[in-house]
Motif scaffolding. Structure first.
Motif, PDB file in Angstrom:
ATOM      1  N   PHE A 155       7.046  -1.597  10.784  1.00  7.95           N
ATOM      2  CA  PHE A 155       7.195  -0.332  10.061  1.00  7.95           C
ATOM      3  C   PHE A 155       8.221  -0.454   8.941  1.00  7.95           C
ATOM      4  N   PHE A 156       9.316  -1.170   9.195  1.00  9.90           N
ATOM      5  CA  PHE A 156      10.310  -1.364   8.138  1.00  9.90           C
ATOM      6  C   PHE A 156       9.715  -2.148   6.966  1.00  9.90           C
ATOM      7  N   LEU A 157       8.896  -3.138   7.265  1.00 10.55           N
ATOM      8  CA  LEU A 157       8.252  -3.939   6.220  1.00 10.55           C
ATOM      9  C   LEU A 157       7.034  -3.247   5.628  1.00 10.55           C
ATOM     10  N   LYS A 158       6.552  -2.198   6.350  1.00 15.32           N
ATOM     11  CA  LYS A 158       5.347  -1.457   5.942  1.00 15.32           C
ATOM     12  C   LYS A 158       4.159  -2.413   5.814  1.00 15.32           C
TER      13      LYS A 158
ATOM     14  N   LEU B 198       0.801  -1.206   0.000  1.00 18.63           N
ATOM     15  CA  LEU B 198       0.000   0.000   0.000  1.00 18.63           C
ATOM     16  C   LEU B 198       0.843   1.269   0.000  1.00 18.63           C
ATOM     17  N   ILE B 199       2.083   1.145   0.428  1.00 17.79           N
ATOM     18  CA  ILE B 199       2.955   2.314   0.494  1.00 17.79           C
ATOM     19  C   ILE B 199       3.986   2.216  -0.616  1.00 17.79           C
ATOM     20  N   ARG B 200       3.993   3.239  -1.444  1.00 17.84           N
ATOM     21  CA  ARG B 200       4.900   3.262  -2.592  1.00 17.84           C
ATOM     22  C   ARG B 200       6.319   3.605  -2.136  1.00 17.84           C
ATOM     23  N   SER B 201       7.283   2.880  -2.604  1.00 16.77           N
ATOM     24  CA  SER B 201       8.679   3.118  -2.262  1.00 16.77           C
ATOM     25  C   SER B 201       9.083   4.537  -2.636  1.00 16.77           C
ATOM     26  N   GLY B 202       9.776   5.206  -1.734  1.00 16.96           N
ATOM     27  CA  GLY B 202      10.236   6.565  -1.993  1.00 16.96           C
ATOM     28  C   GLY B 202       9.229   7.648  -1.658  1.00 16.96           C
TER      29      GLY B 202
ATOM     30  N   ALA C 207       5.096   8.661   2.807  1.00 17.94           N
ATOM     31  CA  ALA C 207       4.613   7.634   3.735  1.00 17.94           C
ATOM     32  C   ALA C 207       5.702   6.587   3.994  1.00 17.94           C
ATOM     33  N   ALA C 208       6.448   6.215   2.975  1.00 20.93           N
ATOM     34  CA  ALA C 208       7.525   5.233   3.135  1.00 20.93           C
ATOM     35  C   ALA C 208       8.644   5.799   4.003  1.00 20.93           C
ATOM     36  N   VAL C 209       8.970   7.059   3.792  1.00 22.79           N
ATOM     37  CA  VAL C 209      10.011   7.707   4.589  1.00 22.79           C
ATOM     38  C   VAL C 209       9.573   7.791   6.044  1.00 22.79           C
ATOM     39  N   LEU C 210       8.313   8.168   6.292  1.00 22.88           N
ATOM     40  CA  LEU C 210       7.794   8.256   7.658  1.00 22.88           C
ATOM     41  C   LEU C 210       7.745   6.886   8.326  1.00 22.88           C
ATOM     42  N   ALA C 211       7.372   5.866   7.565  1.00 26.05           N
ATOM     43  CA  ALA C 211       7.348   4.506   8.117  1.00 26.05           C
ATOM     44  C   ALA C 211       8.755   4.088   8.540  1.00 26.05           C
ATOM     45  N   ASP C 212       9.747   4.380   7.709  1.00 28.76           N
ATOM     46  CA  ASP C 212      11.130   4.061   8.069  1.00 28.76           C
ATOM     47  C   ASP C 212      11.578   4.857   9.294  1.00 28.76           C
TER      48      ASP C 212
END
Length: 114
Positions: free
Chosen positions: A68-71, A1-5, A8-13
């Motif tokens: 979160f790392f795996l999203k 559901l979260i697109r790389s880059g 949302a991906a940055v916040l999850a990381d």
């Protein structure tokens, strides 16, 4: 559901690293305070003054960081479910043993510390 880059991906990381580092620090803090004395005395200082099971909480933070790392929302739900089951089964059994070993002192500790 979260697109790389994506943001949302940055916040999850970011939250993954925040949870991971918090879990590591909490576990190290707890280990240095309990120091192999848990069967001899009630440890009520350091993180044990704020939480009866900081080692378990630290482990849960580490597991949650992986979600979160795996999203992965599935991983979050499973991790929370396992934490609840662990709390209900393992923590309850451990606290019964501690109550039988330390009596009123442990009961007072439980009343004072969540």
């Amino acid at each position: 559901l979260i697109r790389s880059g994506s943001l949302a991906a940055v916040l999850a990381d970011y939250f993954g690293w925040l949870l991971f580092n918090s879990g590591v620090v909490l576990r190290i803090w707890a280990i240095t305070n309990i120091g192999g004395r848990k069967s001899q005395v009630i440890v009520n200082h350091g993180p044990y003054a704020f939480c009866r099971n900081p080692l378990y909480v630290g482990t849960f933070l580490l597991i949650l960081s992986e979600a979160f790392f795996l999203k992965s929302t599935t991983f979050v739900v499973v991790a929370i479910g396992l934490f609840i089951m662990y709390h209900c089964c393992v923590v309850s059994a451990e606290e019964r043993v501690l109550l039988s070993r330390f009596g009123l002192a442990f009961s007072d500790y439980c009343d004072a510390v969540p």
